[in-house]
Enzyme design. Structure first.
Site, PDB file in Angstrom:
ATOM      1  N   GLU A  20       0.824  -1.212   0.000  1.00  0.00           N
ATOM      2  CA  GLU A  20       0.000   0.000   0.000  1.00  0.00           C
ATOM      3  C   GLU A  20       0.862   1.268   0.000  1.00  0.00           C
ATOM      4  O   GLU A  20       0.391   2.349   0.373  1.00  0.00           O
ATOM      5  CB  GLU A  20      -0.939  -0.014   1.203  1.00  0.00           C
ATOM      6  CG  GLU A  20      -1.906  -1.187   1.208  1.00  0.00           C
ATOM      7  CD  GLU A  20      -2.749  -1.225   2.456  1.00  0.00           C
ATOM      8  OE1 GLU A  20      -3.598  -0.339   2.635  1.00  0.00           O
ATOM      9  OE2 GLU A  20      -2.558  -2.145   3.277  1.00  0.00           O
ATOM     10  N   SER A 146      -6.649  -2.202   1.773  1.00  0.00           N
ATOM     11  CA  SER A 146      -6.909  -1.545   0.481  1.00  0.00           C
ATOM     12  C   SER A 146      -7.376  -2.515  -0.598  1.00  0.00           C
ATOM     13  O   SER A 146      -7.179  -2.288  -1.786  1.00  0.00           O
ATOM     14  CB  SER A 146      -5.653  -0.796  -0.011  1.00  0.00           C
ATOM     15  OG  SER A 146      -5.371   0.286   0.837  1.00  0.00           O
ATOM     16  N   TYR A 218      -9.156   4.206  -5.112  1.00  0.00           N
ATOM     17  CA  TYR A 218      -8.164   5.265  -5.212  1.00  0.00           C
ATOM     18  C   TYR A 218      -8.099   5.978  -6.557  1.00  0.00           C
ATOM     19  O   TYR A 218      -7.311   6.897  -6.728  1.00  0.00           O
ATOM     20  CB  TYR A 218      -6.782   4.700  -4.850  1.00  0.00           C
ATOM     21  CG  TYR A 218      -6.769   4.142  -3.443  1.00  0.00           C
ATOM     22  CD1 TYR A 218      -6.989   4.978  -2.353  1.00  0.00           C
ATOM     23  CD2 TYR A 218      -6.580   2.785  -3.209  1.00  0.00           C
ATOM     24  CE1 TYR A 218      -7.012   4.475  -1.063  1.00  0.00           C
ATOM     25  CE2 TYR A 218      -6.598   2.274  -1.921  1.00  0.00           C
ATOM     26  CZ  TYR A 218      -6.814   3.125  -0.855  1.00  0.00           C
ATOM     27  OH  TYR A 218      -6.841   2.631   0.418  1.00  0.00           O
ATOM     28  N   ARG A 257     -11.913   3.341  10.749  1.00  0.00           N
ATOM     29  CA  ARG A 257     -13.017   3.217   9.806  1.00  0.00           C
ATOM     30  C   ARG A 257     -13.451   1.763   9.760  1.00  0.00           C
ATOM     31  O   ARG A 257     -12.631   0.872   9.570  1.00  0.00           O
ATOM     32  CB  ARG A 257     -12.600   3.657   8.396  1.00  0.00           C
ATOM     33  CG  ARG A 257     -13.794   3.842   7.441  1.00  0.00           C
ATOM     34  CD  ARG A 257     -13.381   3.915   5.977  1.00  0.00           C
ATOM     35  NE  ARG A 257     -12.981   2.606   5.469  1.00  0.00           N
ATOM     36  CZ  ARG A 257     -11.772   2.328   4.986  1.00  0.00           C
ATOM     37  NH1 ARG A 257     -10.826   3.246   4.947  1.00  0.00           N
ATOM     38  NH2 ARG A 257     -11.507   1.120   4.533  1.00  0.00           N
ATOM     39  N   ASP A 259     -15.899  -1.181   8.031  1.00  0.00           N
ATOM     40  CA  ASP A 259     -16.532  -1.501   6.753  1.00  0.00           C
ATOM     41  C   ASP A 259     -17.583  -2.593   6.943  1.00  0.00           C
ATOM     42  O   ASP A 259     -17.360  -3.558   7.694  1.00  0.00           O
ATOM     43  CB  ASP A 259     -15.488  -1.972   5.742  1.00  0.00           C
ATOM     44  CG  ASP A 259     -14.434  -0.910   5.451  1.00  0.00           C
ATOM     45  OD1 ASP A 259     -14.742   0.283   5.606  1.00  0.00           O
ATOM     46  OD2 ASP A 259     -13.301  -1.281   5.087  1.00  0.00           O
ATOM     47  N   GLU A 273     -14.496  -5.438   8.435  1.00  0.00           N
ATOM     48  CA  GLU A 273     -13.205  -5.221   9.075  1.00  0.00           C
ATOM     49  C   GLU A 273     -13.105  -3.799   9.599  1.00  0.00           C
ATOM     50  O   GLU A 273     -13.896  -2.920   9.227  1.00  0.00           O
ATOM     51  CB  GLU A 273     -12.051  -5.488   8.107  1.00  0.00           C
ATOM     52  CG  GLU A 273     -12.013  -4.562   6.899  1.00  0.00           C
ATOM     53  CD  GLU A 273     -10.859  -4.922   5.951  1.00  0.00           C
ATOM     54  OE1 GLU A 273     -10.375  -6.061   6.000  1.00  0.00           O
ATOM     55  OE2 GLU A 273     -10.465  -4.040   5.178  1.00  0.00           O
ATOM     56  N   ASN A 275     -10.339  -0.607  10.127  1.00  0.00           N
ATOM     57  CA  ASN A 275      -9.080  -0.029   9.642  1.00  0.00           C
ATOM     58  C   ASN A 275      -8.574   0.970  10.677  1.00  0.00           C
ATOM     59  O   ASN A 275      -9.250   1.966  10.953  1.00  0.00           O
ATOM     60  CB  ASN A 275      -9.303   0.680   8.303  1.00  0.00           C
ATOM     61  CG  ASN A 275      -9.833  -0.261   7.243  1.00  0.00           C
ATOM     62  OD1 ASN A 275      -9.084  -0.899   6.537  1.00  0.00           O
ATOM     63  ND2 ASN A 275     -11.164  -0.361   7.143  1.00  0.00           N
ATOM     64  N   GLY A 279      -7.325   5.736   5.038  1.00  0.00           N
ATOM     65  CA  GLY A 279      -6.692   6.576   4.035  1.00  0.00           C
ATOM     66  C   GLY A 279      -7.042   8.043   4.200  1.00  0.00           C
ATOM     67  O   GLY A 279      -8.135   8.396   4.650  1.00  0.00           O
TER      68      GLY A 279
END
Length: 312
Positions: A20, A146, A218, A257, A259, A273, A275, A279
């Site tokens: 990443e 990611s 991205y 964050r 998800d 999951e 994070n 990002g």
């Protein structure tokens, strides 16, 4: 940190050694520029294996950790920072390591009452030979972010993913295989405030093509973000509370964050999951959610630095 930004020397860690790296360079660039615009003295560090020596010589007041993936997000860099006693952003060693291990984090979250998908860890060669669970299912590395190395095997697929057995596979000998959950891709950002974790809002993410992979995340225009998500009120509320519960159960601090997938036919919300270092790129979800709640990019970055600490 209680000192004003103008009095601080902030080292921004970016790049690094993981898959990443490019995302991290983008996150780090944005964060460094936001800090400089607010008067901080900033040193950008492309984090390598000499990170401890670089930081020991530099002696910053605080480290903004904008690394993603292995070495930067899995407890390794955090351990270096703990040893050097430098305050840093985001979660500590244990929470970072735990969140990067999908199998172990699922066990902790399930025990805390968070609804997680089934499936489990399997040898990559076995997954390449046969369907280890009935399709449709998702294959993902156990310790990557990611959406790197993720495959979706749909119902009716004649064969599993042969690429898992190739020498080019570098994401570990075991992979997570989970049932594919149809429906909406949702996410919730949480701020670990002094009064407790505060979930911001829910975003509904629709990739322009395929699933929400690296390119969709991205590439500008790669996905459509709807916030607040247009989902039933009880699902919206459940996503907020589940994200806060996950943040607490994992021992996180700073920004996280979470998800989710929401099957709007079956009315099932499932946690995917968490994070620990979301990002901070121009297409990232957490700054977008913070802005919707009245905290622009610079304010979010400032909040992270003010929240930075050395937990031990």
């Amino acid at each position: 940190m209680t000192r004003p930004l103008a009095d601080l020397h902030v080292a921004v860690l970016m790049g690094g050694l993981s898959s990443e790296r490019e995302v991290s360079l983008s996150s780090g660039k944005g964060c460094a520029e936001a800090l400089e615009a607010q008067g901080a003295r900033v040193t950008r560090i492309d984090a390598g294996r000499d990170l401890a020596q670089v930081l020991a010589a530099l002696k910053p007041d605080v480290v903004f950790n904008a690394l993603h993936g292995h070495y930067g997000e899995d407890g390794c860099a955090q351990g270096v920072l703990e040893t050097l006693a430098i305050p840093y952003t985001h979660s500590g060693v244990l929470a970072s390591a735990l969140a990067m291990d999908k199998s172990r984090s699922k066990a902790v979250l399930k025990a805390a009452g968070v609804i997680v998908p089934g499936g489990g860890l399997f040898d990559r060669f076995e997954v390449a030979r046969r369907h280890v669970i009935p399709p449709p299912y998702v294959i993902k590395p156990n310790a990557e972010g990611s959406s790197v190395g993720v495959y979706v095997v749909m119902a009716g697929a004649n064969r599993p993913v042969a690429e898992l057995a190739e020498d080019s596979w570098t994401y570990g000998e075991q992979v997570m295989v989970e049932p594919f959950i149809a429906g909406k891709e949702l996410c919730v950002t949480v701020l670990g405030e002094a009064s407790g974790p505060r979930a911001l809002t829910v975003t509904d993410i629709t990739p322009v093509k395929g699933f929400y992979d690296y390119e969709a995340k991205y590439t500008p225009g790669g996905s459509i973000h709807v916030l607040p998500a247009k989902i039933p009120a009880h699902v919206f509320e459940a996503a907020l509370r589940q994200a806060e519960r996950a943040h607490t159960a994992m021992g996180c601090r700073g920004v996280t964050r979470s998800d989710f997938r929401y099957d709007d036919i079956k009315d099932d919300l499932v946690f995917l999951e968490i994070n620990t270092q979301p990002g901070m790129t121009p297409t990232s979800l957490s700054p977008e959610q913070a802005a919707w709640c009245g905290m622009d990019y610079k304010a979010l970055v400032r909040w992270m630095v003010e929240d930075a600490s050395c937990p031990r």
